[in-house]
Motif scaffolding. Structure first.
Motif, PDB file in Angstrom:
ATOM      1  N   UNK A   1       0.736  -1.141   0.090  1.00 19.56           N
ATOM      2  CA  UNK A   1       0.021  -0.003  -0.062  1.00 19.56           C
ATOM      3  C   UNK A   1       0.983   1.248   0.072  1.00 19.56           C
ATOM      4  N   UNK A   2       1.824   1.227   0.889  1.00 23.08           N
ATOM      5  CA  UNK A   2       2.716   2.433   0.872  1.00 23.08           C
ATOM      6  C   UNK A   2       3.358   2.751  -0.671  1.00 23.08           C
TER       7      UNK A   2
ATOM      8  N   UNK B   1       1.201   4.041  -3.042  1.00 18.67           N
ATOM      9  CA  UNK B   1       0.378   5.181  -2.573  1.00 18.67           C
ATOM     10  C   UNK B   1       1.407   6.308  -3.379  1.00 18.67           C
ATOM     11  N   UNK B   2       2.787   6.009  -3.023  1.00 27.38           N
ATOM     12  CA  UNK B   2       3.871   7.030  -3.624  1.00 27.38           C
ATOM     13  C   UNK B   2       4.159   6.820  -5.103  1.00 27.38           C
TER      14      UNK B   2
ATOM     15  N   UNK C   1       0.771   8.567  -6.552  1.00 26.26           N
ATOM     16  CA  UNK C   1       0.536   9.985  -6.052  1.00 26.26           C
ATOM     17  C   UNK C   1       1.619  10.749  -6.603  1.00 26.26           C
TER      18      UNK C   1
ATOM     19  N   UNK D   1       0.342  10.643 -10.719  1.00 26.59           N
ATOM     20  CA  UNK D   1      -0.582  11.477 -10.906  1.00 26.59           C
ATOM     21  C   UNK D   1      -0.344  12.949 -10.772  1.00 26.59           C
ATOM     22  N   UNK D   2       0.815  13.402 -10.017  1.00 30.17           N
ATOM     23  CA  UNK D   2       0.962  14.805  -9.911  1.00 30.17           C
ATOM     24  C   UNK D   2       1.749  15.143 -11.141  1.00 30.17           C
TER      25      UNK D   2
ATOM     26  N   UNK E   1      -1.071  15.865 -13.862  1.00 27.46           N
ATOM     27  CA  UNK E   1      -1.731  16.908 -13.605  1.00 27.46           C
ATOM     28  C   UNK E   1      -1.270  18.071 -14.620  1.00 27.46           C
ATOM     29  N   UNK E   2       0.023  18.022 -14.738  1.00 20.67           N
ATOM     30  CA  UNK E   2       0.981  18.900 -15.506  1.00 20.67           C
ATOM     31  C   UNK E   2       1.111  18.751 -17.051  1.00 20.67           C
TER      32      UNK E   2
ATOM     33  N   UNK F   1      -6.898   9.772 -12.725  1.00 22.65           N
ATOM     34  CA  UNK F   1      -6.610  10.118 -11.541  1.00 22.65           C
ATOM     35  C   UNK F   1      -7.842   9.360 -10.652  1.00 22.65           C
ATOM     36  N   UNK F   2      -9.112   9.419 -11.016  1.00 22.76           N
ATOM     37  CA  UNK F   2     -10.316   8.686 -10.319  1.00 22.76           C
ATOM     38  C   UNK F   2      -9.991   7.182 -10.441  1.00 22.76           C
TER      39      UNK F   2
ATOM     40  N   UNK G   1      -6.936   5.505  -8.881  1.00 24.08           N
ATOM     41  CA  UNK G   1      -6.573   5.631  -7.236  1.00 24.08           C
ATOM     42  C   UNK G   1      -7.659   4.770  -6.658  1.00 24.08           C
ATOM     43  N   UNK G   2      -9.000   5.025  -7.191  1.00 25.31           N
ATOM     44  CA  UNK G   2     -10.230   4.326  -6.660  1.00 25.31           C
ATOM     45  C   UNK G   2      -9.963   2.798  -6.948  1.00 25.31           C
TER      46      UNK G   2
ATOM     47  N   UNK H   1      -7.007   1.226  -7.241  1.00 27.18           N
ATOM     48  CA  UNK H   1      -5.979   0.726  -6.295  1.00 27.18           C
ATOM     49  C   UNK H   1      -6.449   0.620  -4.744  1.00 27.18           C
ATOM     50  N   UNK H   2      -7.409   1.517  -4.317  1.00 28.10           N
ATOM     51  CA  UNK H   2      -8.109   1.377  -3.019  1.00 28.10           C
ATOM     52  C   UNK H   2      -8.863   0.224  -2.917  1.00 28.10           C
TER      53      UNK H   2
ATOM     54  N   UNK I   1      -2.272  24.173 -13.096  1.00 29.60           N
ATOM     55  CA  UNK I   1      -3.062  22.872 -12.510  1.00 29.60           C
ATOM     56  C   UNK I   1      -4.534  23.501 -12.097  1.00 29.60           C
TER      57      UNK I   1
ATOM     58  N   UNK J   1      -9.023  19.367  -9.937  1.00 28.18           N
ATOM     59  CA  UNK J   1      -8.341  18.031 -10.173  1.00 28.18           C
ATOM     60  C   UNK J   1      -7.126  17.932  -9.115  1.00 28.18           C
TER      61      UNK J   1
ATOM     62  N   UNK K   1      -9.013  16.552  -6.155  1.00 28.29           N
ATOM     63  CA  UNK K   1      -9.591  15.088  -6.436  1.00 28.29           C
ATOM     64  C   UNK K   1      -8.360  14.230  -6.077  1.00 28.29           C
ATOM     65  N   UNK K   2      -6.842  14.831  -6.477  1.00 25.90           N
ATOM     66  CA  UNK K   2      -5.850  13.821  -6.325  1.00 25.90           C
ATOM     67  C   UNK K   2      -5.606  13.830  -5.048  1.00 25.90           C
TER      68      UNK K   2
ATOM     69  N   UNK L   1      -7.884  11.555  -3.058  1.00 34.20           N
ATOM     70  CA  UNK L   1      -7.516   9.993  -3.076  1.00 34.20           C
ATOM     71  C   UNK L   1      -6.347   9.429  -2.390  1.00 34.20           C
ATOM     72  N   UNK L   2      -5.412  10.664  -2.579  1.00 34.88           N
ATOM     73  CA  UNK L   2      -4.086  10.320  -1.606  1.00 34.88           C
ATOM     74  C   UNK L   2      -4.448  10.323  -0.110  1.00 34.88           C
TER      75      UNK L   2
ATOM     76  N   UNK M   1      -6.165   6.634   0.546  1.00 32.55           N
ATOM     77  CA  UNK M   1      -5.197   5.565   0.584  1.00 32.55           C
ATOM     78  C   UNK M   1      -4.293   5.644   1.980  1.00 32.55           C
TER      79      UNK M   1
ATOM     80  N   UNK N   1      -5.891   4.417   4.715  1.00 31.19           N
ATOM     81  CA  UNK N   1      -5.931   3.111   4.829  1.00 31.19           C
ATOM     82  C   UNK N   1      -4.682   2.411   5.186  1.00 31.19           C
ATOM     83  N   UNK N   2      -3.802   3.293   4.937  1.00 31.99           N
ATOM     84  CA  UNK N   2      -2.328   2.656   5.189  1.00 31.99           C
ATOM     85  C   UNK N   2      -2.065   2.918   6.810  1.00 31.99           C
TER      86      UNK N   2
ATOM     87  N   UNK O   1       2.837  14.560   3.025  1.00 29.33           N
ATOM     88  CA  UNK O   1       1.402  15.012   3.580  1.00 29.33           C
ATOM     89  C   UNK O   1       1.506  16.392   4.449  1.00 29.33           C
TER      90      UNK O   1
END
Lengths: 159, 154
Positions: free
Chosen positions: A76-77, A80-81, A84, A87-88, A91-92, A104-105, A108-109, A111-112, B2, B6, B9-10, B13-14, B17, B20-21, B78
């Motif tokens: 999971x760790x 996440x990274x 994340x 997706x960062x 975004x660009x 993104x949705x 990440x959804x 994965x969750x 940006x 969005x 939204x990101x 979700x982060x 997650x 959950x961790x 975070x």
């Protein structure tokens, strides 16, 4: 020592190089993770069930709760990274807002939900194994797709 | 440029997650060590009567070293979003960030004291762990609040 402080990093060739190699290595992680997971759990739903719950016919012991939690905690760790940071970057990128939002949705959804399905398979019902296997595959595919877009856009962008 | 939507939204979700961790970390702690300081002490220091071997220094390093990287990265990634919110004051942000790093370090270092048979470190470990989890909970709550109600400057 002097650092150049500039917001205009999109046109910096070395920044593109940095981002390109980062995306390439993340893509290798995403592909490698699929191989690791298929080695750890098995490559189909039956094998995953045998790993999680054991199989007396094949003399396979069930996975202990401690092993499952350790796997979940570490995977999971990493997920996440990996997601994340991917997706960062997404975004660009030069994509439609809707396209970015969907990437993104969905990634990440899924994965969750894949990690929740893993717990569901272990504790609730075998049916959740389909969620675990296919959602895991799905979020890896979407992440690979997103990283491919990053690599293509970086590769073809004029300096 | 940006899109703030969005980005939110990101971040949403982060945050989901990492929550959950956090839950998986708590569950793993309870499953592995137990809830009581005495159980934590036995796990690390061992118990001859019950044939539980004490943990070695090398064994502790195997867990401690990746946690230094993982926890510091998690807090940094975070907690840096806190800087772009106005949900809590500057002083509270400083306090929260400092407390997160300090409790994490105490949590990681405590087992070293336990294997040299200082039982007080079992208490320290339990207190530091639960304090860290509680503080991470506050951080995530503040960030969720920023996503839903206050927005962010970024």
């Amino acid at each position: 020592m002097k650092f150049l402080v500039s917001k205009n990093i999109h046109t910096n060739a070395n920044f593109r190089l940095l981002l390109g190699f980062y995306a390439l290595m993340l893509l290798l992680y995403v592909i490698g993770d699929i191989f690791y997971l298929s080695h750890f759990f098995g490559s189909n739903t039956q094998e995953v069930l045998s790993t999680l719950k054991g199989n007396p016919d094949e003399f396979i012991e069930p996975l202990s709760l401690l092993s499952l939690l350790e796997h979940l905690h570490i995977s999971l760790f990493l997920a996440i990274f990996a997601l994340f940071s991917t997706m960062a970057v997404v975004l660009r990128m030069r994509l439609e807002h809707l396209h970015k939002g969907i990437i993104i949705t969905i990634s990440m959804a899924s994965a969750f939900l894949s990690f929740l399905s893993l717990l569901g398979t272990y504790f609730i019902a075998d049916l959740f194994v389909y969620g675990f296997v296919y959602l895991t595959l799905f979020w890896h595919l979407i992440a690979a797709y997103a990283l491919s877009i990053v690599l293509i856009q970086i590769g073809f962008k004029k300096s | 440029m940006i899109s703030p939507k969005l980005f939110a939204l990101l971040l949403f979700f982060a945050l989901a997650l990492i929550s959950f961790q956090l839950v998986s970390g708590i569950w793993l702690f309870i499953e592995k060590f137990g809830l009581l300081p005495s159980q934590v002490y036995v796990y690390f220091a061992g118990d001859e009567k019950n044939f539980i071997m004490p943990k070695s220094f090398e064994g502790l390093l195997e867990t401690a070293v990746p946690h230094f990287l993982a926890i510091s990265t998690t807090i940094f990634v975070y907690a840096h979003f806190l800087l772009f919110t106005e949900v809590i004051s500057q002083n509270k942000k400083s306090l929260l960030i400092s407390a997160l790093f300090i409790t994490a370090m105490i949590d990681i270092f405590s087992p070293l004291g336990i294997i040299y048979e200082h039982e007080i470190f079992a208490w320290t470990k339990v207190l530091a762990f639960w304090s860290f989890e509680f503080l991470m909970g506050i951080l995530l709550f503040v960030l969720f609040q920023a996503v839903f109600y206050k927005g962010s400057k970024g």
